[in-house]
Design an enzyme around this catalytic site. Structure first.
Site, PDB file in Angstrom:
ATOM      1  NE  ARG A 159      30.979  45.231  39.170  1.00 15.93           N
ATOM      2  CZ  ARG A 159      31.969  45.847  39.825  1.00 15.93           C
ATOM      3  NH1 ARG A 159      32.711  46.738  39.214  1.00 15.93           N
ATOM      4  NH2 ARG A 159      32.192  45.580  41.097  1.00 15.93           N
TER       5      ARG A 159
ATOM      6  CE1 TYR B 252      33.126  47.271  44.388  1.00 17.48           C
ATOM      7  CE2 TYR B 252      35.070  45.950  44.861  1.00 17.48           C
ATOM      8  CZ  TYR B 252      33.986  46.235  44.046  1.00 17.48           C
ATOM      9  OH  TYR B 252      33.756  45.493  42.909  1.00 17.48           O
TER      10      TYR B 252
ATOM     11  CG  HIS C   7      36.128  44.718  37.525  1.00 17.73           C
ATOM     12  ND1 HIS C   7      35.682  45.626  36.595  1.00 17.73           N
ATOM     13  CD2 HIS C   7      37.370  44.334  37.122  1.00 17.73           C
ATOM     14  CE1 HIS C   7      36.610  45.795  35.668  1.00 17.73           C
ATOM     15  NE2 HIS C   7      37.644  45.018  35.959  1.00 17.73           N
TER      16      HIS C   7
END
Length: 404
Positions: free
Chosen positions: A292, A305, A296
């Site tokens: 990805r 993160y 998100h």
């Protein structure tokens, strides 16, 4: 010999456990980073028309994502999710299907919908929840749906579409079953594909849906997008097995893992999966591996993160890889491609400006379609809402976008 336990009766007289990583699942890869076919690979049979349409869809979605990410930052829409890095996984799998096959998506499969004919205005009207929105303004942005294009409306709760896909696919199969023998009498006309992320595969619906599909032999293609993260939770904190593909084998389902940045590999795998589902009347699991590249959603900050070094090591662009292959086939002119991108950017901005000034859906749409005739409770709530809006008109703009 009777086998009521439905297990392989391979008797062993020595104490031995099977290691949790004993199943080594390969990843199908056909295209190199430079757009060449791997020497030991075989390119799928794909027409120029399909290949160009596939590329144009990926290109459009990338540009739409860029513009709508910016629109959310400007406060023009409340929420957005990009398909960044997974364009090939979604578009190529959709290209391998029949137009009348059912698609049950999660929320990052807008490319599959555009490949089928969902227009730029359709996208914008949904994201602005205006009166031209097919969903009548009842969904948050990017929760698309189209009955005409066989694309089930997206729901926010993770995994709900997985058992639904199994049930729908089994319904597609029933009319092709011989009532006397209980076997398939003919090839199944249409199948179902169900998209979800590796995070959704941690939901109970995943296990219920796959087991039901395996036992009842439903013609459904489960397409797991393993992009490495369930929002901020990395895959190694989600599961310890060999990805999602190993679970398909565990449920007795034909399974394949593909390079999700490789449009040709995804197309070939999905084409074969559809053949299995339609001719053998059974489920297939495809696990796509594609990092990805973005956040998100617009509500997420991945810098909290994952490191910049990690992101730098996973920058394979599926669109660029496929574009290079098309150029080498003499199917794409690079100058024309650059001009097309500029035109698409202009069209997207124009569509955005049109959609944000369209009136909101009629207020009564809130209570229609729930019951044939709104029940007294709904009617009372509706009247109370109208009175509330009359008292606070400035808080309720008449258009879908910003107050003008």
């Amino acid at each position: 010999m009777s086998n009521p336990n439905n297990v392989s009766l391979n008797i062993n007289h020595e104490l031995e456990f099977i290691d949790g990583q004993a199943l080594n699942i390969p990843t199908l890869s056909i295209l190199t980073e430079d757009g060449d076919i791997h020497p030991s690979a075989t390119a799928p049979d794909i027409s120029k028309h399909t290949a160009i349409k596939l590329y144009e869809t990926m290109r459009f979605i990338r540009l739409l994502d860029e513009r709508m990410q910016g629109a959310q930052r400007q406060g023009r829409v409340s929420f957005y999710m990009q398909c960044l890095g997974e364009e090939a996984a979604v578009t190529a799998s959709a290209a391998a299907l029949d137009q009348d096959d059912m698609i049950m998506a999660q929320y990052r499969e807008q490319a599959a919908l555009h490949y089928r004919g969902f227009t730029l205005d359709h996208f914008m009207n949904q994201m602005f929840s205006n009166e031209l929105d097919l969903g009548k303004g009842r969904q948050m942005p990017i929760h698309y749906g189209s009955k005409a294009l066989n694309y089930m409306t997206i729901s926010s709760p993770l995994g709900t579409q997985i058992p639904q896909a199994t049930g729908y696919a089994y319904g597609q199969k029933i009319k092709h079953i011989d009532v006397k023998t209980g076997e398939l009498a003919s090839t199944i006309d249409n199948v179902t594909i169900c998209y979800f992320g590796e995070g959704a595969a941690s939901e109970g619906d995943f296990h219920a849906g796959l087991n039901m599909a395996a036992v009842h032999r439903a013609p459904v293609i489960f397409f797991a997008r393993n992009n490495g993260y369930a929002i901020s939770t990395p895959a190694d904190e989600q599961f310890k097995g060999d990805g999602i593909a190993s679970r398909g084998v565990g449920y007795g389902i034909k399974t394949i893992r593909v390079d999700g940045t490789d449009a040709l590999a995804v197309y070939a795998a999905t084409k074969k999966a559809r053949e299995i589902a339609s001719t053998q009347g059974e489920p297939v699991l495809i696990e796509s591996i594609a990092y990805r590249l973005g956040a998100h959603s617009t509500s997420d900050d991945p810098s909290g993160y994952r490191s910049k070094d990690e992101e730098a090591n996973h920058q394979t662009c599926p669109i660029d890889k496929f574009r290079k292959w098309l150029v080498k086939q003499d199917w794409l002119n690079e100058e024309d491609d650059i001009k097309a991108k500029e035109l698409i950017r202009e069209e997207i901005l124009a569509a955005l400006k049109r959609a944000e000034v369209v009136a909101k859906p009629a207020l009564e749409e809130l209570v229609s379609d729930v019951y044939d005739t709104p029940i007294p409770l709904l009617q009372r709530q509706y009247e109370q809402l109208k009175e509330h809006i009359k008292q606070h008109p400035d808080a309720y703009p008449v258009t879908a976008g910003r107050i003008k």
